[in-house]
Scaffold this active site. Sequence first.
Site, PDB file in Angstrom:
ATOM      1  CD  GLU A 101      -4.150  -5.694   2.850  1.00 17.60           C
ATOM      2  OE1 GLU A 101      -4.829  -4.829   3.453  1.00 17.60           O
ATOM      3  OE2 GLU A 101      -2.921  -5.806   2.982  1.00 17.60           O
ATOM      4  CD  GLU A 107      -3.068  -0.987   2.215  1.00 18.07           C
ATOM      5  OE1 GLU A 107      -4.247  -1.287   1.953  1.00 18.07           O
ATOM      6  OE2 GLU A 107      -2.696  -0.629   3.343  1.00 18.07           O
TER       7      GLU A 107
END
Length: 1305
Positions: free
Chosen positions: A277, A195
């Site tokens: 995710e 991320e």
Amino acid sequence: MTAQKSVFSRHKYLTALGFIVVIGVVVGMGKCVSPRTFTIDHENDVFLKDGKPFRFVAGSFHYFRALPETWREKMKTFRAGGLNAVDLYIQWSLHNPKDGEYHWDGIANVEQVVQIATEEDLYVILRPGPYICGEIDNGGLPYWLATKYPNIKVRTYDPDYIREVEKWYSKLMPQFTKHFYGNGGNIIMVQLENEYGAFGACDVEYKNYLRVETFKYTGNNAVLFTTDRPIDDELTCGFTEGAFATTDFGIANLSQIEYNFGKLREVQPTGPLMNTEFYTGWLTHWQEPNARRSAKDLADTLNIMLTMKANVDFYMFFGGTNFGFWAGANDWGIGRYMADITSYDYDAPMDEAGNPTEKYMMFRDVIAKHIEVPDISTVPTMKRTMALTAITMKPIVSILSTVGRDQLGTRPFTSNRLWTFEQLDQFSGFVLYETELPEFTRDPANLVVTNLRDRALIYIDDEFVGALSRENYINTIPISAGYGSKLSILVENQGRINFQIADDYKGILGSVRIQNFHPTQSTYTTLNSWTITGFPFETSVKLEHLARTVGESYNINADGNLYDGPVIFDGEFEISSNEVIHDTYWDAKGWGKGFVFINGFNLGRYWPLMGPQITMYIPGHLLHHGWNQIQIVELQKVPANLKMNFVNGPIFINDEKSIVVKMKRSEALILVSLSLIFSSCWAQMRKFEIDYERNTFVKDGEDFRYVAGSFHYFRALPETWADKLRILRAGGLNAVDIYIQWSLHNPKDGVYNWEGIADIEEFVRLATEEGLYIILRPGPYICAEIDNGGLPYWLETKYPGIQVRTDDENYFDEVRKWYEALMPKFDKDLYGNGGNIIMVQVENEYGAYKVCNQRYKEFLRDETLKYTGDNALLFTTDRPIDNELQCGLIENVFATTDFGIANPDEVAYNFGKLREVQPTGPLVNSEFYTGWLTHWQEPNARRSGYELATTMRTMLEAPYNANVNFYMYFGGTNFGFWAGANDWGIGKYMADITSYDYDAPMDERGEATTKYYLFRNVIGEYLPLTPVALPDPSKKTKYSSFSVKGTSNIFTETARTQLASEKIESGGKLLTFEELDQFSGFVLYEANLPSLTRDPSNLYVAKLRDRAQIYIDGKYAGVLSRENNIYSMPISASYGKRIHIFVENQGRINFQENFDLKGILGNVTVQTFDEPYYEELTDWTITGYPFDDYSKIENFIASDESAPQIYKNGWLREGPALYHGDWIIPEGTEIADTWWDTVGWGKGVLFVNGFNLGRYWPLAGPQMTMYIPKVLLREGVNSFVILEQQKAPADLSINFVDEPSFSED
């Protein structure tokens, strides 16, 4: 480079890689063997495994959050749930905890994790970081990077960071060579960073470096990929040339999913879609509700994604536990910091122990629609648990003791600067900062700690004085000059932020300053010369050694608070060899905050004082047959019995967790919630709840409406409760509303009163016997026109400057203690437990307080729920004014409103305001005002019974069909010093009279009035009236008059000795009642006057609270009054030299004020001729007259033979005096209620047979009589004692009447 060119170049790069892998051959044994390949087909938007389309459904598994003995069973559960891949973060800081030190054994044996996954038929998605987030301390980056490189810029192309990443990868990545898919293993993908777009650095050089560095080890044997959120430009920022891009998100509908994947398509137009995710739950922090996500909504989202042919990776599929000090934190909340709890259950498909949950089966069913899943027989059953026998822990030593410091601390050193944990090369635990305080110039003085990371316990001369908290945005604490000179600040690292923040260093990063005096402003002195000691607690070895060598040597305070530092506790328990060991849970209720070691293993932090996590999960694999060892490091508080209690399941505040139960092997796996497990029992349980669709209450499945009445038990003598409740029931009411007065039951810190008028359990029992449902309003603030709104005055004594009704930690602590003492008394009386308490209020008219403190409201909701569970309905009450309903609204708490006489339009408006915050549900007016309160010096309040009855009809009939509580139905009497006040009038202060008749349906003594019958008739139109016979009216009478005699004034030395507290020579400081630890009564301030240079000169008493009688050289000079906005008076030079200011507390404000302190809060000055034209009086002598011990009054009366000097106008010129007499009621006389007619007397307090009936003030009115209940009287001699402050009649007569009298009525 534009995004389009970037995507095009990357596409060619990946195509070339795929081509190389496809045409390659492996030559051996003289034959050509086709290689294994995992590639991307951009034309068909799929992964290819060995040239064939492949899709995975994976689950995240953090091996570092589970014991290695359990890895295989958890992997089996993954596979049985339909997953074909597992996602593995690699925690750099676990494997490389110190510079140059590497761990690969036990819980750090990551290669074994990969091998087990392979053996259990799971492909592996490897996420080596080096940053992983993962709600792990520092996002998995080792703290020592900051120790070694103080200015390091992690997650950038910083040379120091790059150097350390290369070293780390050189140790880590070769372990996976044989496991990459192209080399015959099961690792199909390897992530670059994590991320990265959310970090915001967008460092292209760093991203390209990491791609090349990773490819060095993977080659073409696994696909490299990135993951970024579909937010703003994060996917673009995190996009890395030559790596496959993926995204992540949780619950979403079709349009949201299309948007999210659309954001991915903007940077990567082709290739398989992948949600790396897919959030199955969420993380939870301390001091917030336990996070939960809907299983159905998640299953629906999953189905949509799989229908779109996406690849999905559940985050988390199994969460586990934040063992040790590994829990991370986020820069959220009021303090931009929130620490994660120890449980990482995450509301995942597998719970913290690894059991399948409701989500597990729902997800499995969805997955089965899209890919092949294993047979259901492979799904494991729920693991058995056990509850160990309670263990008594032994207190060993405070860590701040000499022994504790020597054996547990690092070598102390001195410095003029404050070193951080990182500068000390310390991962976690605590750091102690100590210095000497300068001489105080203020008392109290503010101590300010800037940039505190994260929580500090403050000690003065090794005595605890308070805590500071980064989480709660509290960095300032007032400390008293009397505390001592040595300042100790014990700083706890609660976990480094793991997301978006890269430099969350720990310790004190700023300065420590002490407030000092400046004529016009507050200034601060920065403290230096620090002694610094670390307490890393990296292992339990030193703790175990202490337990063996020191033994049980620490004495616990009676209240369980640890005032001289955190304490080490040691214990052990035996598991017999014939007992099967299972998982268990430590129920930490009663303990405060700390961490625990089991057999040398750090289980992590506990903090039941805050929650939501109450229990600590103890895996069975940590235990063994024979003796097991436990060490606890407790920071704040311990239970009285020092017990560790164990339970067989997790406990969270406000949590209903579903579990899976395995039935017979021949049956399908059935999911049931905990409620269904016990449905056979619960079906018979009582339930009071809300039907929001039909806007009604439901009691045991049937519609229910109440008409209730407020009855303040503390305003009636207990001998009269039963009759009054019977009258209330006969009036058509089916419920009674009860405020609980904290200050009555807890009048002094640590002192509790549950007898007589304070026997609340008896009151509840009597109400239940009368067939009345109960609406309980425990506050802790209740308003109720009671002193301080029912909050004990001593809160301010104990915590100067406390902010009640907010998230002030001191207030939280005291509310917890109060609820611990109070709420268990009602457990059996809650409706769900078989009693009649159907509703429990959270706070009271909080919107009117205007603070709107969300954290406080949620705290109080959760604190109340701890005791009520779902056995009673929680509710709030707020006025339909401005935004008060919105301000007082609490999530998951039913909202009600309150108002009095109103026409139909006003009723519609008021309920409309309620509907703005709560669109559905039954309408409730929780305080329908039947009358109003009355203050001294104003007309007696009255309300029209007919207008009230009309308003009531409007509420009870359609469309409202409201539930109504009359406030008040019975008012009663403000006995003693309990009457409150309001910040109204010219002086912003108006004190309540002693009568609380309230113009209610039942009068002050409890008899039915005209309103009573009006209201009963209206109620009968809408609800069936229960036939209850009214008790006969109580007899009332006018007793014969008698005379009293006086004592000497209370300022004489004899009177001071017997009636007053010890004199205090305070210098220039005027102490308040609260600083004197005095609830009410009076305080006498004495000082010498300077030589007056004007005649007269003005005397000014600043911030007088509330009323002062002024005496000079023992002679009355006048009165000052807060009520009347009179703070000054002229005094003559001839009056004398010694001033006495006798200050009366007339009752603390009970509405909208934080804390109405009493005494002289300002200064006292006299006018002078020269600049600055006033002179402040100093050198005060202060004496308290609490009049809270009647035995002292009796003793003084018995010993004093003097009489006060009364002047011809009746004024007591030399000071207040006691008047006493024997009131004879002849034998055989029927005892009856009566009223003392106070006309002729001035202002004071009445005691009858030792009972303080309250204040009288006929000089001001409107109340002219004092109600005397018959139950206080007896045949024969009755004691009648008056404390008169101002004026007495010439004949000193006591006259009675048989009706109450008000001057303006």
